[in-house]
Design a protein around this motif. Sequence first.
Motif, PDB file in Angstrom:
ATOM      1  N   ARG A  53       0.781  -1.261  -0.141  1.00 11.24           N
ATOM      2  CA  ARG A  53       0.023   0.048   0.003  1.00 11.24           C
ATOM      3  C   ARG A  53       0.946   1.203   0.093  1.00 11.24           C
ATOM      4  NH1 ARG A  53      -5.000   1.627   0.671  1.00 11.24           N
ATOM      5  NH2 ARG A  53      -5.836  -0.496   1.239  1.00 11.24           N
ATOM      6  N   THR A  54       1.843   1.083   0.876  1.00  9.00           N
ATOM      7  CA  THR A  54       2.667   2.394   0.772  1.00  9.00           C
ATOM      8  C   THR A  54       3.681   2.734  -0.373  1.00  9.00           C
ATOM      9  OG1 THR A  54       3.272   2.174   3.214  1.00  9.00           O
ATOM     10  CG2 THR A  54       4.561   3.329   2.010  1.00  9.00           C
ATOM     11  N   ARG A  55       3.899   1.707  -0.914  1.00 13.23           N
ATOM     12  CA  ARG A  55       4.717   1.865  -2.121  1.00 13.23           C
ATOM     13  C   ARG A  55       3.771   2.113  -3.298  1.00 13.23           C
ATOM     14  NH1 ARG A  55       9.497  -2.326  -4.233  1.00 13.23           N
ATOM     15  NH2 ARG A  55      10.462  -1.195  -2.594  1.00 13.23           N
ATOM     16  N   LEU A  56       2.669   1.591  -3.458  1.00 13.13           N
ATOM     17  CA  LEU A  56       1.748   2.018  -4.368  1.00 13.13           C
ATOM     18  C   LEU A  56       1.189   3.493  -4.331  1.00 13.13           C
ATOM     19  CD1 LEU A  56      -0.646  -1.279  -4.694  1.00 13.13           C
ATOM     20  CD2 LEU A  56       0.504  -0.508  -6.444  1.00 13.13           C
ATOM     21  N   GLU A  57       1.023   3.728  -3.119  1.00 13.40           N
ATOM     22  CA  GLU A  57       0.704   5.175  -2.963  1.00 13.40           C
ATOM     23  C   GLU A  57       1.898   6.324  -3.179  1.00 13.40           C
ATOM     24  OE1 GLU A  57      -2.601   4.496   0.362  1.00 13.40           O
ATOM     25  OE2 GLU A  57      -0.797   5.264   1.057  1.00 13.40           O
ATOM     26  N   ASN A  58       3.183   5.676  -2.974  1.00 12.66           N
ATOM     27  CA  ASN A  58       4.133   6.697  -2.873  1.00 12.66           C
ATOM     28  C   ASN A  58       4.897   6.817  -4.195  1.00 12.66           C
ATOM     29  OD1 ASN A  58       3.928   7.432  -0.209  1.00 12.66           O
ATOM     30  ND2 ASN A  58       5.674   5.849   0.699  1.00 12.66           N
ATOM     31  N   LYS A  59       4.848   5.799  -4.688  1.00 13.81           N
ATOM     32  CA  LYS A  59       5.442   5.588  -6.250  1.00 13.81           C
ATOM     33  C   LYS A  59       4.177   5.793  -7.329  1.00 13.81           C
ATOM     34  CE  LYS A  59       9.590   2.929  -5.290  1.00 13.81           C
ATOM     35  NZ  LYS A  59      10.413   1.894  -5.742  1.00 13.81           N
ATOM     36  N   MET A  60       2.946   6.321  -7.134  1.00 12.79           N
ATOM     37  CA  MET A  60       1.987   6.385  -8.028  1.00 12.79           C
ATOM     38  C   MET A  60       2.473   7.241  -9.010  1.00 12.79           C
ATOM     39  SD  MET A  60      -1.069   5.883  -8.724  1.00 12.79           S
ATOM     40  CE  MET A  60      -2.083   5.456  -7.163  1.00 12.79           C
ATOM     41  N   PRO A  61       2.355   6.958 -10.414  1.00 16.09           N
ATOM     42  CA  PRO A  61       2.913   7.611 -11.510  1.00 16.09           C
ATOM     43  C   PRO A  61       1.706   8.727 -11.665  1.00 16.09           C
ATOM     44  CG  PRO A  61       1.598   5.661 -12.317  1.00 16.09           C
ATOM     45  CD  PRO A  61       1.887   5.525 -10.645  1.00 16.09           C
ATOM     46  N   PRO A  62       2.304  10.001 -12.229  1.00 17.97           N
ATOM     47  CA  PRO A  62       1.512  11.191 -12.314  1.00 17.97           C
ATOM     48  C   PRO A  62       0.459  10.953 -13.409  1.00 17.97           C
ATOM     49  CG  PRO A  62       3.490  11.318 -13.588  1.00 17.97           C
ATOM     50  CD  PRO A  62       3.712  10.097 -12.724  1.00 17.97           C
ATOM     51  N   ALA A  63      -0.795  11.496 -13.062  1.00 16.15           N
ATOM     52  CA  ALA A  63      -1.944  11.536 -14.096  1.00 16.15           C
ATOM     53  C   ALA A  63      -1.443  12.074 -15.432  1.00 16.15           C
ATOM     54  CB  ALA A  63      -3.043  12.252 -13.631  1.00 16.15           C
ATOM     55  N   PRO A  64      -1.909  11.564 -16.450  1.00 16.23           N
ATOM     56  CA  PRO A  64      -1.637  12.073 -17.772  1.00 16.23           C
ATOM     57  C   PRO A  64      -2.092  13.569 -17.981  1.00 16.23           C
ATOM     58  CG  PRO A  64      -3.371  10.390 -18.092  1.00 16.23           C
ATOM     59  CD  PRO A  64      -2.774  10.070 -16.480  1.00 16.23           C
ATOM     60  N   GLN A  65      -1.305  14.359 -18.601  1.00 15.68           N
ATOM     61  CA  GLN A  65      -1.733  15.718 -18.927  1.00 15.68           C
ATOM     62  C   GLN A  65      -2.478  15.957 -20.075  1.00 15.68           C
ATOM     63  OE1 GLN A  65      -1.387  18.103 -16.410  1.00 15.68           O
ATOM     64  NE2 GLN A  65      -0.708  16.539 -15.159  1.00 15.68           N
ATOM     65  N   PRO A  66      -3.424  16.696 -20.087  1.00 13.64           N
ATOM     66  CA  PRO A  66      -4.197  16.932 -21.522  1.00 13.64           C
ATOM     67  C   PRO A  66      -3.310  17.379 -22.384  1.00 13.64           C
ATOM     68  CG  PRO A  66      -5.248  17.970 -19.579  1.00 13.64           C
ATOM     69  CD  PRO A  66      -3.978  17.672 -19.107  1.00 13.64           C
ATOM     70  N   LYS A  67      -3.248  17.010 -23.521  1.00 11.41           N
ATOM     71  CA  LYS A  67      -2.441  17.343 -24.914  1.00 11.41           C
ATOM     72  C   LYS A  67      -2.699  18.912 -25.281  1.00 11.41           C
ATOM     73  CE  LYS A  67      -1.966  12.928 -26.673  1.00 11.41           C
ATOM     74  NZ  LYS A  67      -2.484  11.823 -27.922  1.00 11.41           N
ATOM     75  N   LYS A  68      -1.799  19.590 -25.806  1.00 12.85           N
ATOM     76  CA  LYS A  68      -1.988  20.818 -26.234  1.00 12.85           C
ATOM     77  C   LYS A  68      -3.244  20.930 -27.040  1.00 12.85           C
ATOM     78  CE  LYS A  68       0.793  24.933 -28.245  1.00 12.85           C
ATOM     79  NZ  LYS A  68       1.690  25.409 -28.839  1.00 12.85           N
ATOM     80  N   ASN A  69      -4.172  21.976 -26.926  1.00 14.71           N
ATOM     81  CA  ASN A  69      -5.379  22.163 -27.392  1.00 14.71           C
ATOM     82  C   ASN A  69      -6.274  21.235 -27.489  1.00 14.71           C
ATOM     83  OD1 ASN A  69      -4.113  24.615 -28.710  1.00 14.71           O
ATOM     84  ND2 ASN A  69      -3.006  23.472 -30.065  1.00 14.71           N
ATOM     85  N   GLU A  70      -6.231  20.345 -26.385  1.00 16.22           N
ATOM     86  CA  GLU A  70      -7.155  19.259 -26.320  1.00 16.22           C
ATOM     87  C   GLU A  70      -8.177  19.706 -25.457  1.00 16.22           C
ATOM     88  OE1 GLU A  70      -6.970  14.514 -24.847  1.00 16.22           O
ATOM     89  OE2 GLU A  70      -5.935  15.885 -23.774  1.00 16.22           O
ATOM     90  N   ILE A  71      -9.700  19.378 -25.911  1.00 14.69           N
ATOM     91  CA  ILE A  71     -10.670  19.808 -25.229  1.00 14.69           C
ATOM     92  C   ILE A  71     -10.944  18.800 -24.031  1.00 14.69           C
ATOM     93  CG2 ILE A  71     -13.186  20.278 -25.278  1.00 14.69           C
ATOM     94  CD1 ILE A  71     -12.759  21.051 -28.147  1.00 14.69           C
TER      95      ILE A  71
END
Length: 306
Positions: free
Chosen positions: A204-222
Amino acid sequence: MAKAGFGKRHVPDEAPRGAADFVHLPVREAAIAAYIDRLPEGAAIGYKVLAEELPDYGQQACRSALDRLTRAGHLRRIKVQITVEGSGLRWVTRTFFSRTARSADWWARYIRFIRGVDAPGQPAAPDEVPSAEPGVPAARSEAYAVLAGLGGREPRLQLSEGECVALEQLVQEWLVRGVGREQVSQALVSGLPASVHSAGAFLRTRLENKMPPAPQPKKNEIREEIVEALEMCAFCDEDESTGTLVDGVCVECRADIDRDEANGATGDVPDTFLARPRQRTDVAARVAGLRAAAGRPSVPGPRTGG
């Protein structure tokens, strides 16, 4: 292509493309399914568009073929209400295509998932998502299978069923954020301390601490957010809130298609009505040409008369 926001969508967990994908379908339906499968996301795949793109078939033939693909579990048309950043609410219609035939129950669960009623980790039917790891209960999610398989890689990370369930959503979030199943497993088993007192708490600690970042919207993406999702008839505006749908088609449209098929109106287009003629090979002329190119005399034609 369909208008922005509309058109074809693939469903998740597709099997790899193969030569035997549509062998269970009649020849016409298999050909149209293979054509749709190779179209890009967002492509328009209504029967009128298909009739324009596939000159061997008319509109009624394409409508009949789409009906059979819907009955077989390859297609569903879904009306989605979304909020678009800066534009308020609007409805869009999307046709979801599955290379793998799905049951009506699978499609119902998928529509609930789109609507946000079911969490992404909800299990599918036992006959549709077989367990990928020894000892994993049938119909568990991919995230659960990742957790249950850790003990086979690293005995110190052996988890109980309850611990797998408790951590399932965290692993699912990793998968949603674009991390592959093997990558998740490797991240959890690598670099372990000398002793692990509680595998569940450690993971649980490892999953929370190493959680990858959420994908960012692409440029001009709605950016959009789904508010509601309803199954629609594959051929008209009827949806599950206003009428009865059977295998993705309303009663009235199904009756129309059945009547057309009974009257023979859904066959291939006669040559005289094709937008462009079929390519036919004159075998005799072809053979004569090959013999001439090889410097060989032509074969005399059949003798006639007495």
